[in-house]
Design a protein around this motif. Sequence first.
Motif, short mmCIF file in Angstrom:
data_model
loop_
_atom_site.label_atom_id
_atom_site.label_comp_id
_atom_site.label_asym_id
_atom_site.label_seq_id
_atom_site.Cartn_x
_atom_site.Cartn_y
_atom_site.Cartn_z
N VAL A 1 0.77 -1.20 -0.14
CA VAL A 1 -0.19 -0.05 -0.02
C VAL A 1 0.72 1.10 -0.10
CG1 VAL A 1 -2.09 -1.18 1.06
CG2 VAL A 1 0.92 0.16 3.03
N SER B 1 3.31 5.08 -7.24
CA SER B 1 3.05 4.23 -6.86
C SER B 1 3.79 3.07 -8.17
CB SER B 1 1.02 4.30 -8.06
OG SER B 1 0.91 2.90 -8.60
N ASP C 1 -1.08 6.14 -4.74
CA ASP C 1 -1.23 5.06 -4.67
C ASP C 1 -1.90 4.29 -3.68
OD1 ASP C 1 -0.11 2.64 -4.74
OD2 ASP C 1 1.79 3.21 -3.60
N GLN C 2 -2.28 2.75 -4.32
CA GLN C 2 -3.60 2.06 -3.43
C GLN C 2 -3.49 2.20 -1.96
OE1 GLN C 2 -2.54 -1.42 -5.07
NE2 GLN C 2 -2.48 -2.42 -2.86
N ASN D 1 -4.92 -3.19 0.18
CA ASN D 1 -4.20 -3.74 0.24
C ASN D 1 -5.18 -5.19 0.70
OD1 ASN D 1 -2.92 -6.63 -0.60
ND2 ASN D 1 -1.78 -6.71 0.17
N ASP E 1 -6.36 -3.73 -3.56
CA ASP E 1 -7.01 -2.98 -3.72
C ASP E 1 -8.14 -2.94 -4.15
OD1 ASP E 1 -7.02 -0.61 -5.09
OD2 ASP E 1 -5.61 -0.69 -6.39
N GLY F 1 -9.51 0.15 -5.01
CA GLY F 1 -9.71 1.28 -5.61
C GLY F 1 -9.65 2.88 -4.77
N ILE G 1 -7.69 5.61 -2.82
CA ILE G 1 -6.85 5.86 -3.19
C ILE G 1 -6.23 6.82 -2.17
CG2 ILE G 1 -4.86 8.20 -4.88
CD1 ILE G 1 -6.08 5.32 -6.23
#
Length: 316
Positions: free
Chosen positions: A86, A209, A273-274, A277, A279, A281, A283
Amino acid sequence: MHFLSLLSMISLVSAAALIHPRQNSTGCTNPEKRVEFRTLDAVAQKQYTDAVMCLSTKPSTIGLNTTLYDDFTYIHTHLNELIHYVAMFLPWHRYFVQLYHSHLGDCGYTGPMVYWDWTLDAADPAKSSIWAVVGGNGGEKTEKAGNQEFSCLTDGPFKGLRPAYFQTAYAPHCLSRDFFDGIDRPGNMRGSAYSAEQIQIISEKNNYSDYRLYLESIPHGSIHSAVGGEKGDMRPSSSPNEPLFFMHHTQIDRLWYLWQQSNPELREKDIKDQKFNPDDGTIATLEDIMPFMGLAADIKISEIMTTQNDLLCYIY
Ligand SMILES: [Cu+2]
């Protein structure tokens, strides 16, 4: 050659200071320079390893019945899913290393935090000069705790350590290593995953990312699995059991720092980045809070995006 590159670095630094005048008004006027562990002299190396051992003689600061040494493992293993793969991976471990260094200071270590630059060893990692200082591979002596077998260290300053946890379970055991590349013991210890060439390729990723993902999965993950193997402490989520964890993560932090320095305007703000975990969606943002379970107050990601502010004060 060295003199010239030093000169160009100094001019880069003063140029950066002109661009970011506000940085001078923070609490960091004299940043400490972190160094490769093997550049310390023998006295300083021993002061460092003695301080690591000292952590295991101090009580928990988070209310456990185990030691301060084990607090780091306990927190890391309980936060495992939240802090790996993440956005938070790099800033969380940056602050975690800082907290560790600060406790080493309370245990008598007066030097800068140190990193293990494994690119220097990637050609033949099992023969690295680091093992002469931190002890070598686990030997024939093994020990069981729960269902896990450990290959105990047989030499070096850490061989007497008895970490209290394996993953999240209370399972006191010998500190262990099991050099393994997935096929042979020790084999090449996946050296090509953390060679200077590999790091160069990763450093060319130009968004956070991608950079975080490649750094985390290739060199970072390979060192964990190559040193830890199947019967060592470095592989699972309880890897802060292994003193090398912190020098390894300081190296990871150094690489992120160098990547940030090549475009600080953008990269000291880039955390796109995500957030989770696996992911979903979502951010991450600079306002996200990073948990430290009482080892320190929880902090925002934004507080740890530069190494020179009120909380941190170092360079590489
Ligand atoms: Cu970690």
